[in-house]
Design a protein around this motif. Sequence first.
Motif, mmCIF file in Angstrom:
data_model
loop_
_atom_site.group_PDB
_atom_site.id
_atom_site.type_symbol
_atom_site.label_atom_id
_atom_site.label_comp_id
_atom_site.label_asym_id
_atom_site.label_seq_id
_atom_site.Cartn_x
_atom_site.Cartn_y
_atom_site.Cartn_z
ATOM 1 N N GLY A 1 0.788 -1.220 0.000
ATOM 2 C CA GLY A 1 0.000 0.000 0.000
ATOM 3 C C GLY A 1 0.824 1.274 0.000
ATOM 4 N N ALA A 2 0.151 2.356 -0.419
ATOM 5 C CA ALA A 2 0.749 3.690 -0.400
ATOM 6 C C ALA A 2 -0.331 4.694 -0.043
ATOM 7 N N GLY A 3 0.071 5.797 0.562
ATOM 8 C CA GLY A 3 -0.905 6.807 0.929
ATOM 9 C C GLY A 3 -0.263 8.035 1.545
ATOM 10 N N VAL A 4 -1.050 8.757 2.335
ATOM 11 C CA VAL A 4 -0.618 10.031 2.920
ATOM 12 C C VAL A 4 -0.814 9.984 4.430
ATOM 13 N N VAL A 5 0.138 10.501 5.162
ATOM 14 C CA VAL A 5 0.056 10.539 6.624
ATOM 15 C C VAL A 5 -0.970 11.579 7.066
ATOM 16 N N LEU A 6 -1.953 11.126 7.861
ATOM 17 C CA LEU A 6 -2.991 12.010 8.383
ATOM 18 C C LEU A 6 -2.716 12.467 9.804
ATOM 19 N N ILE B 1 5.093 4.803 1.537
ATOM 20 C CA ILE B 1 4.881 3.457 1.013
ATOM 21 C C ILE B 1 5.060 2.486 2.162
ATOM 22 N N GLY B 2 4.131 1.553 2.302
ATOM 23 C CA GLY B 2 4.263 0.546 3.344
ATOM 24 C C GLY B 2 5.394 -0.412 3.025
ATOM 25 N N GLU C 1 5.702 3.707 12.863
ATOM 26 C CA GLU C 1 6.484 4.498 11.901
ATOM 27 C C GLU C 1 7.581 3.679 11.232
ATOM 28 N N ALA C 2 8.004 2.579 11.870
ATOM 29 C CA ALA C 2 9.030 1.722 11.284
ATOM 30 C C ALA C 2 8.515 0.941 10.083
ATOM 31 N N SER C 3 7.194 0.933 9.865
ATOM 32 C CA SER C 3 6.593 0.123 8.807
ATOM 33 C C SER C 3 6.308 0.889 7.526
ATOM 34 N N VAL C 4 6.649 2.159 7.469
ATOM 35 C CA VAL C 4 6.429 2.939 6.258
ATOM 36 C C VAL C 4 7.671 3.745 5.919
ATOM 37 N N VAL C 5 7.815 4.047 4.643
ATOM 38 C CA VAL C 5 8.967 4.804 4.149
ATOM 39 C C VAL C 5 8.456 6.059 3.449
ATOM 40 N N ARG C 6 8.959 7.207 3.834
ATOM 41 C CA ARG C 6 8.558 8.471 3.215
ATOM 42 C C ARG C 6 9.186 8.595 1.832
ATOM 43 N N ILE D 1 5.391 -0.733 -5.310
ATOM 44 C CA ILE D 1 6.753 -0.700 -4.782
ATOM 45 C C ILE D 1 6.793 -1.301 -3.384
ATOM 46 N N GLY D 2 5.659 -1.306 -2.705
ATOM 47 C CA GLY D 2 5.624 -1.864 -1.354
ATOM 48 C C GLY D 2 5.923 -3.342 -1.292
#
Length: 358
Positions: free
Chosen positions: A61-66, A82-83, A140-145, A158-159
Amino acid sequence: MLAALGIENGHQLSVEKVDPRPPGPHDVVVRVGASGVCHTDVAVLTGQLPIPLPLVLGHEGAGVVLEVGSEVTSLTVGDRVIGSVGAVCGSCWYCTHELTHLCASSQALTAVPSVTRADGTPVPAFVGLGSFAETMTVHEASVVRVSTDLPDDQLALIGCAITTGLGAVFNTAKVTPGASVAVIGCGGVGQAVVQGARLAGAARIIAVDTGASKRAAALGFGATDTIDPAVADTEDEVRGLTGGRGADFTFEVVGSPATISQAWALARRGGTVTLVGMPAADAMITMPAFPLASDDKRLCGSLYGGTQARRDIPMIVELAETGRLDLSSMVTRRVPLDQVNDAIRALEAGEQIRSVVV
């Protein structure tokens, strides 16, 4: 919010309203923009991978930090992310030895409740992500900015699929320029292996799949030759294309004992065999012992392509931005969350390269 839950092995996902877990100090809440539908999700749902249910599925998955937790330091609201299938704590033995894909914290995050069902049952998320949902609360360790204008449906791949395939080529097998490569299984991950082999400078890339559309797609992604194993002797064909020796590098991207044995047979003496597909937990392979030693082949497992997420994911994004990596053609179908079961059916039927929930 809506989320798709695996409730019982052998049954469809249940798309239902759930309450997301409020973020803890090190958590972030991500609005999911897109989530790829991967065979690994299907393997959990069918029981091929014996992971306890119920579970929020989806891991690509991919998305935006809320929203961010009080102690989050690596991300801010509005960041695109990206997760990562493997969390990166940065401090365990594996992370400090450049093996972040084996991070010791990953399994623990899978057990953390992610959502609560209407009946009050807490449900964790697959690999700590659970991207078949409108939002996901993750460490936060599970996603990459990432900083990019690429659309979410491409970033989602890409995840998992892209990093797994390219990582198998560059991190695990270390394909060399001018080499011959055979890829068994040309779904989403297999096509990423084909693209990775092209980027690595392989001279001959042989795509092996029973699906005509997948073989055609592989040619578009850089394969030089294709084989339909249903109508041709694959070993004879590969040897005929490689001077009678067999391929320098073979990649098994199916996850079955039969194709693992085939990948071994297709590799030349001194070649490298890389296992990318995820077999059933109880699957077994048998091999004659003498050739295992005398042929001097290298047999490698490749979990998540050996991906070092914080290093590799931004690099892969740049490859896509500059046109070296084709992500758009990998996305062959887009469906809303309430149609995720149809996407899974199509995946099992081999009807597409990658469906993406948007």
